[in-house]
Motif scaffolding. Structure first.
Motif, PDB file in Angstrom:
ATOM      1  N   GLN A   1       0.830  -1.189   0.000  1.00  0.00           N
ATOM      2  CA  GLN A   1       0.000   0.000   0.000  1.00  0.00           C
ATOM      3  C   GLN A   1       0.878   1.259   0.000  1.00  0.00           C
ATOM      4  O   GLN A   1       0.621   2.209  -0.741  1.00  0.00           O
ATOM      5  N   LEU A   2       1.916   1.232   0.803  1.00  0.00           N
ATOM      6  CA  LEU A   2       2.846   2.361   0.864  1.00  0.00           C
ATOM      7  C   LEU A   2       3.531   2.570  -0.485  1.00  0.00           C
ATOM      8  O   LEU A   2       3.676   3.703  -0.949  1.00  0.00           O
ATOM      9  N   SER A   3       3.949   1.468  -1.107  1.00  0.00           N
ATOM     10  CA  SER A   3       4.620   1.581  -2.399  1.00  0.00           C
ATOM     11  C   SER A   3       3.688   2.231  -3.408  1.00  0.00           C
ATOM     12  O   SER A   3       4.092   3.101  -4.184  1.00  0.00           O
ATOM     13  N   TRP A   4       2.447   1.794  -3.395  1.00  0.00           N
ATOM     14  CA  TRP A   4       1.461   2.354  -4.326  1.00  0.00           C
ATOM     15  C   TRP A   4       1.231   3.830  -4.028  1.00  0.00           C
ATOM     16  O   TRP A   4       1.068   4.646  -4.934  1.00  0.00           O
ATOM     17  N   ASP A   5       1.245   4.211  -2.734  1.00  0.00           N
ATOM     18  CA  ASP A   5       1.138   5.627  -2.376  1.00  0.00           C
ATOM     19  C   ASP A   5       2.261   6.420  -3.036  1.00  0.00           C
ATOM     20  O   ASP A   5       2.042   7.526  -3.536  1.00  0.00           O
ATOM     21  N   GLY A   6       3.460   5.841  -3.023  1.00  0.00           N
ATOM     22  CA  GLY A   6       4.599   6.521  -3.635  1.00  0.00           C
ATOM     23  C   GLY A   6       4.378   6.739  -5.119  1.00  0.00           C
ATOM     24  O   GLY A   6       4.606   7.834  -5.653  1.00  0.00           O
ATOM     25  N   LEU A   7       3.878   5.692  -5.797  1.00  0.00           N
ATOM     26  CA  LEU A   7       3.632   5.820  -7.244  1.00  0.00           C
ATOM     27  C   LEU A   7       2.489   6.794  -7.516  1.00  0.00           C
ATOM     28  O   LEU A   7       2.523   7.554  -8.490  1.00  0.00           O
ATOM     29  N   LYS A   8       1.487   6.788  -6.650  1.00  0.00           N
ATOM     30  CA  LYS A   8       0.372   7.720  -6.855  1.00  0.00           C
ATOM     31  C   LYS A   8       0.856   9.166  -6.752  1.00  0.00           C
ATOM     32  O   LYS A   8       0.391  10.047  -7.472  1.00  0.00           O
ATOM     33  N   ARG A   9       1.803   9.389  -5.845  1.00  0.00           N
ATOM     34  CA  ARG A   9       2.358  10.746  -5.748  1.00  0.00           C
ATOM     35  C   ARG A   9       3.101  11.107  -7.033  1.00  0.00           C
ATOM     36  O   ARG A   9       3.057  12.257  -7.479  1.00  0.00           O
ATOM     37  N   LEU A  10       3.786  10.128  -7.615  1.00  0.00           N
ATOM     38  CA  LEU A  10       4.459  10.393  -8.892  1.00  0.00           C
ATOM     39  C   LEU A  10       3.446  10.785  -9.953  1.00  0.00           C
ATOM     40  O   LEU A  10       3.696  11.640 -10.797  1.00  0.00           O
ATOM     41  N   ARG A  11       2.279  10.122  -9.903  1.00  0.00           N
ATOM     42  CA  ARG A  11       1.234  10.432 -10.865  1.00  0.00           C
ATOM     43  C   ARG A  11       0.700  11.844 -10.622  1.00  0.00           C
ATOM     44  O   ARG A  11       0.603  12.647 -11.552  1.00  0.00           O
ATOM     45  N   ASP A  12       0.392  12.145  -9.365  1.00  0.00           N
ATOM     46  CA  ASP A  12      -0.265  13.414  -9.067  1.00  0.00           C
ATOM     47  C   ASP A  12       0.688  14.603  -9.196  1.00  0.00           C
ATOM     48  O   ASP A  12       0.289  15.683  -9.619  1.00  0.00           O
ATOM     49  N   GLU A  13       1.948  14.385  -8.805  1.00  0.00           N
ATOM     50  CA  GLU A  13       2.844  15.541  -8.778  1.00  0.00           C
ATOM     51  C   GLU A  13       3.708  15.654 -10.027  1.00  0.00           C
ATOM     52  O   GLU A  13       4.174  16.733 -10.361  1.00  0.00           O
ATOM     53  N   LYS A  14       3.951  14.536 -10.693  1.00  0.00           N
ATOM     54  CA  LYS A  14       4.842  14.609 -11.846  1.00  0.00           C
ATOM     55  C   LYS A  14       4.195  14.126 -13.136  1.00  0.00           C
ATOM     56  O   LYS A  14       4.852  14.043 -14.164  1.00  0.00           O
TER      57      LYS A  14
ATOM     58  N   ARG B   1       9.794   4.366   5.116  1.00  0.00           N
ATOM     59  CA  ARG B   1       8.934   5.013   4.124  1.00  0.00           C
ATOM     60  C   ARG B   1       9.259   4.560   2.708  1.00  0.00           C
ATOM     61  O   ARG B   1       9.916   5.258   1.933  1.00  0.00           O
ATOM     62  N   VAL B   2       8.704   3.410   2.351  1.00  0.00           N
ATOM     63  CA  VAL B   2       8.873   2.896   0.997  1.00  0.00           C
ATOM     64  C   VAL B   2       8.316   3.897  -0.015  1.00  0.00           C
ATOM     65  O   VAL B   2       8.876   4.092  -1.098  1.00  0.00           O
ATOM     66  N   ASP B   3       7.205   4.553   0.358  1.00  0.00           N
ATOM     67  CA  ASP B   3       6.578   5.500  -0.573  1.00  0.00           C
ATOM     68  C   ASP B   3       7.541   6.627  -0.941  1.00  0.00           C
ATOM     69  O   ASP B   3       7.730   6.954  -2.105  1.00  0.00           O
ATOM     70  N   GLN B   4       8.185   7.184   0.082  1.00  0.00           N
ATOM     71  CA  GLN B   4       9.129   8.269  -0.158  1.00  0.00           C
ATOM     72  C   GLN B   4      10.292   7.781  -1.024  1.00  0.00           C
ATOM     73  O   GLN B   4      10.733   8.459  -1.947  1.00  0.00           O
ATOM     74  N   ALA B   5      10.751   6.565  -0.723  1.00  0.00           N
ATOM     75  CA  ALA B   5      11.889   6.020  -1.466  1.00  0.00           C
ATOM     76  C   ALA B   5      11.532   5.862  -2.943  1.00  0.00           C
ATOM     77  O   ALA B   5      12.286   6.273  -3.830  1.00  0.00           O
ATOM     78  N   LEU B   6      10.352   5.284  -3.228  1.00  0.00           N
ATOM     79  CA  LEU B   6       9.967   5.086  -4.630  1.00  0.00           C
ATOM     80  C   LEU B   6       9.748   6.433  -5.314  1.00  0.00           C
ATOM     81  O   LEU B   6      10.100   6.620  -6.483  1.00  0.00           O
ATOM     82  N   PHE B   7       9.169   7.382  -4.579  1.00  0.00           N
ATOM     83  CA  PHE B   7       8.914   8.706  -5.150  1.00  0.00           C
ATOM     84  C   PHE B   7      10.226   9.379  -5.534  1.00  0.00           C
ATOM     85  O   PHE B   7      10.346   9.967  -6.604  1.00  0.00           O
ATOM     86  N   ASP B   8      11.215   9.290  -4.663  1.00  0.00           N
ATOM     87  CA  ASP B   8      12.490   9.955  -4.938  1.00  0.00           C
ATOM     88  C   ASP B   8      13.328   9.203  -5.969  1.00  0.00           C
ATOM     89  O   ASP B   8      13.968   9.807  -6.823  1.00  0.00           O
ATOM     90  N   LEU B   9      13.336   7.878  -5.853  1.00  0.00           N
ATOM     91  CA  LEU B   9      14.294   7.104  -6.647  1.00  0.00           C
ATOM     92  C   LEU B   9      13.836   6.862  -8.078  1.00  0.00           C
ATOM     93  O   LEU B   9      14.653   6.842  -8.997  1.00  0.00           O
ATOM     94  N   THR B  10      12.521   6.664  -8.277  1.00  0.00           N
ATOM     95  CA  THR B  10      12.053   6.283  -9.611  1.00  0.00           C
ATOM     96  C   THR B  10      12.529   7.247 -10.702  1.00  0.00           C
ATOM     97  O   THR B  10      13.112   6.810 -11.700  1.00  0.00           O
ATOM     98  N   PRO B  11      12.316   8.580 -10.546  1.00  0.00           N
ATOM     99  CA  PRO B  11      12.766   9.488 -11.612  1.00  0.00           C
ATOM    100  C   PRO B  11      14.270   9.420 -11.833  1.00  0.00           C
ATOM    101  O   PRO B  11      14.731   9.425 -12.978  1.00  0.00           O
ATOM    102  N   LYS B  12      15.022   9.313 -10.737  1.00  0.00           N
ATOM    103  CA  LYS B  12      16.483   9.284 -10.875  1.00  0.00           C
ATOM    104  C   LYS B  12      16.936   8.020 -11.596  1.00  0.00           C
ATOM    105  O   LYS B  12      17.848   8.056 -12.423  1.00  0.00           O
ATOM    106  N   LEU B  13      16.289   6.902 -11.270  1.00  0.00           N
ATOM    107  CA  LEU B  13      16.670   5.646 -11.918  1.00  0.00           C
ATOM    108  C   LEU B  13      16.271   5.651 -13.383  1.00  0.00           C
ATOM    109  O   LEU B  13      16.980   5.147 -14.249  1.00  0.00           O
ATOM    110  N   LEU B  14      15.110   6.261 -13.678  1.00  0.00           N
ATOM    111  CA  LEU B  14      14.638   6.330 -15.060  1.00  0.00           C
ATOM    112  C   LEU B  14      15.587   7.152 -15.913  1.00  0.00           C
ATOM    113  O   LEU B  14      15.900   6.789 -17.044  1.00  0.00           O
ATOM    114  N   ASP B  15      16.044   8.285 -15.371  1.00  0.00           N
ATOM    115  CA  ASP B  15      16.878   9.191 -16.156  1.00  0.00           C
ATOM    116  C   ASP B  15      18.348   8.832 -16.101  1.00  0.00           C
ATOM    117  O   ASP B  15      19.169   9.533 -16.683  1.00  0.00           O
ATOM    118  N   GLY B  16      18.669   7.769 -15.373  1.00  0.00           N
ATOM    119  CA  GLY B  16      20.063   7.368 -15.318  1.00  0.00           C
ATOM    120  C   GLY B  16      20.902   8.218 -14.373  1.00  0.00           C
ATOM    121  O   GLY B  16      22.123   8.122 -14.344  1.00  0.00           O
TER     122      GLY B  16
END
Lengths: 354, 386
Positions: A57-70, A273-288
């Motif tokens: 659930q926390l992980s999904w919260d992190g991704l939802k924030r990516l959706r809403d904010e980015k 805070r898995v949500d925070q981790a996914l929110f912060d890391l996903t864009p950085k990992l995507l962009d290399g």
């Protein structure tokens, strides 16, 4: 005549149905997916499912924030069985996801396998709570769970009135040992400060989902004289918290601030805070920006990923301030909470408890 | 029109009507919850037929429920309600895992050994339930529901036992690879295998991205054999006679007790076979800690009822069921429709198939209406004449 009547009636019915569907369609148009067209990120849950009151659930919260904010285009797939993991990751790839998160160490093999057999697809993989096992496109995200566990152990040690506290683990594994030994070290650290001994009673539920078992273990601990029990056991912990509430004792939550489960009985929580981790890391990992392919290990010093909730109505303010000081000491590496049994015995020796 | 009426009087029509009603209600639900029904249906179809690997996955997922469906149908036809398919399935997985981990023979011996021992496990559990019914008169529904839970906890016990627990996981050790029943299990994950398959995308999709295995062929074979056993053999006749009327069967010299035990033995054995084939055929090739029943047995009940308890009918019925479940996951991911809606749809279909007289009833209604129209028409023409 008869025939005409029937036709008219069925026409009316058809028109009615059509109208209904139009209304419903109109309703759905407004709630169309936010951010479609953005970068596609998918996650695959473990068998806990998306509403597990914890990790997924926390992980999904992190991704939802990516959706809403980015404006990312995010989605999830729930695994019903262990055998679904690989096929679900594969479905996420088919969906066109550029980044696929697998949640939980149970998915380690499946994630590594999918990373291995999809070298030609433009997709990267991440797994939470497990090591990478060497595939270049797979990144592991791990948390130093021993650190917040140490802090809540310290709080438990300072707060206990009966000099006896408990720990309930889920299924025995290196992940959970980090919680267990970090917590025990924290309790010992507090006991050392206070110049007394505090017993830690420990038991594993051999499950992450059996509430009833968590409850009965915790009941036994409380009736055996413990007054605070920390759990690292997924929804088994819901039973632990229930037992605390019913017996008028305290429980310590895990992963997220679990005081909402019982405002009167949750002393504090070891937040991860898995949500925070996914929110912060996903864009950085995507962009290399972060290369990936290795393990990212997050500790208290690495940002807002671990810790304890700010509110502390059940904790003495002095104890809370001291706990914050302990956090600073961990960040400064003055205290290094142990994650294994060996490290734990070394730690107790170093602070002079045998 | 009279063609339609004739069709509605055939047994398969009830099933088709039920499926249609289920689909319609599900579409209504999708509408009400605010999603696009056309997109939902299109995604569902794409999620099932969109790629060879999807079709393969549907077949793989149909295998265990085809077998449990056959087991339930078989028991039902002989007058027993085997709601314990779930427990017999689990025992099949447990025994297959224990044997598959402990023994390591060449594949030609290992595969039959693992599969048959799993089936034997299920068979013995079934026979126990049959024995309790035949000798002590304890209803099979009660004992089998209880054994479902006993087997679930037995599974968790084995997973957490020192001998079989795989460290740092919630599973037991996987069985030895010589027991795998996938197609080319070793080669396809070897470095050469992967390299070769990367050059052949179609093969990669089917072989590497799924656990394509021989289980479905076995299951189809079992469905046909059991069908023949029931319909064309003396034993089958006896079993069905017991199912139809126990007292009449006893009166005509059939050993009713023996027949009850035998029936549950066979039914349990088929469920155990389903479990064993899942262990040998799909990843992770082992037991994992069960939180709740996985549903292979209970889905078998649904498969059996959709098929009208025909063992051969279970073949299309299991494929249909599996397609809904598998396609439903895609719908949830792509459209966002909760996968529960698919479960509701299946529930509605099963609910309506439980009303066997529905299609004939519709046929009656059509006929009544037509005769009334004819009468009206006749009166009108009479009126005009006058």
């Amino acid at each position: 005549m008869g025939k005409a009547a029937i036709t008219r009636r069925s026409l009316l019915a058809a028109a009615g149905l059509g109208g209904l569907s139009l209304i419903a369609c109109g309703g759905s148009r407004g709630s169309g997916k936010a951010g479609s067209g953005g970068r596609k990120v998918a996650m695959v849950t473990n068998v806990g499912g998306i509403n597990d009151q914890g990790f997924c659930q926390l992980s999904w919260d992190g991704l939802k924030r990516l959706r809403d904010e980015k404006g990312y285009d995010v989605s999830y797939i729930e695994s019903k069985l262990d055998s679904d993991y690989a096929t679900n990751i594969d479905k996420a790839i088919d969906y066109g996801a550029e980044y696929v998160w697998s949640i939980g160490f149970a998915m380690a093999d499946a994630a590594a396998f999918e990373a291995k057999i999809n070298p030609d697809v433009n997709v990267k993989f991440g797994i939470v709570d497990a090591n990478t096992s060497g595939a270049a496109s797979l990144t592991g995200v791990l948390f130093k769970a021993q650190e917040p566990s140490f802090v809540v152990g310290y709080i438990a040690g300072r707060t206990t009135k009966k000099d006896r506290v408990g720990f309930v683990g889920g299924i025995a594994s290196d992940n959970i040992y980090a919680f267990e030994f970090g917590y025990m070290a924290g309790v010992d650290y507090a006991a050392k400060e206070l110049g007394k001994r505090i017993e830690v009673e420990r038991q594993y539920a051999e499950s992450f989902n059996d509430n009833a078992k968590g409850k009965s273990i915790a009941q036994k601990m409380y009736s055996g004289g413990a007054d605070i029990v920390f759990h690292a056991a997924g929804s088994v912990g819901i039973g632990v918290i229930e037992a605390a509430e019913e017996s008028g004792n305290f429980a310590i939550g895990v992963d997220m601030d679990q005081s909402y489960l019982s405002p009167t009985s949750v002393l504090t929580s070891a937040v991860k805070r898995v949500d925070q981790a996914l929110f912060d890391l996903t864009p950085k990992l995507l962009d290399g920006e972060i290369a990936g392919g290795t393990d990212i290990i997050l500790g208290l010093a690495d940002g807002d990923y671990l810790g304890i909730p700010e509110h502390h109505e059940h904790i003495d303010d002095k104890v809370y301030q001291d706990a914050l000081a302990v956090i600073e000491k961990i960040k400064a590496k003055e205290i290094e909470p142990p994650a294994t049994e060996e490290a734990y015995s070394a730690f107790t020796k170093s602070i002079g408890i045998v | 029109m009279s063609g339609l009426v004739k069709f509605l009087r055939r047994p398969i029509a009830s099933t088709l009507v039920a499926v249609l009603v289920g689909l319609l209600i599900a579409i209504l639900l999708v509408l009400v919850t605010g999603y696009d029904p056309l997109q939902t249906v299109a995604t569902l179809v794409h999620g099932v037929f969109g790629s060879p690997k999807y079709i393969t996955n549907v077949i793989i997922k149909a295998t265990p429920i085809l077998l449990t469906g056959v087991a339930v149908s078989f028991a039902f036809r002989t007058g027993l309600f085997n709601i314990g398919a779930e427990g017999q399935y689990i025992l099949g997985t447990i025994v297959a895992t224990i044997v598959g981990v402990s023994v390591n023979l060449p594949a030609v011996l290992q595969i039959p050994l693992v599969v048959l021992s799993g089936a034997l496990g299920g068979a013995l559990l079934g026979a126990l339930i049959g024995f309790l019914k035949a000798r002590l008169g304890i209803h099979e529904v009660i004992t089998s529901i209880m054994t479902n839970w006993i087997m679930l906890y037995l599974c968790n016990f084995v997973v957490s036992s020192e001998a079989f627990h795989n460290p740092n996981s919630n599973t037991a050790y996987p069985i030895n690879p010589s027991g795998y029943t996938m197609i080319l299990p070793q080669w396809k994950v070897s470095d050469e295998g992967i390299e070769y398959l990367l050059q052949h995308p179609w093969l990669r999709d089917v072989l590497l991205k799924t656990d394509l295995n021989v289980g479905f062929l076995v299951a189809v074979f079992v469905a046909i054999v059991v069908g023949i056993l029931l319909k064309r053999t003396k034993l089958g006749y006896q079993l069905r006679a017991v199912g139809l009327n126990k007292d009449a069967a006893r009166f005509s010299g059939i050993a009713v007790e023996r027949s009850v035990v035998l029936c549950m033995l066979i039914s349990g054995g088929i469920c155990g076979l389903a479990g064993a084939l899942n262990i040998t055929g799909i990843n992770p090739h082992t037991l994992s800690t069960l939180v709740a029943q996985e549903g292979y047995g209970f889905n078998g009940l649904s498969v059996a009822f959709i098929a009208g308890c025909s063992t051969v009918g279970c073949i299309p019925s299991s494929l249909f069921f599996s397609a809904l479940m598998y396609g439903g996951m895609t719908v949830q991911q792509v459209v966002g429709v909760p996968s529960e809606i698919i479960n509701i749809m299946i529930g509605i279909i099963v609910f309506f198939t439980a009303i066997p007289s529905m299609a004939p009833w519709i046929a009656d209604a059509i006929e009544r209406r037509r005769s009334r129209e004819n009468k009206n028409l006749a009166q009108e023409t009479k009126g005009e004449e006058a």
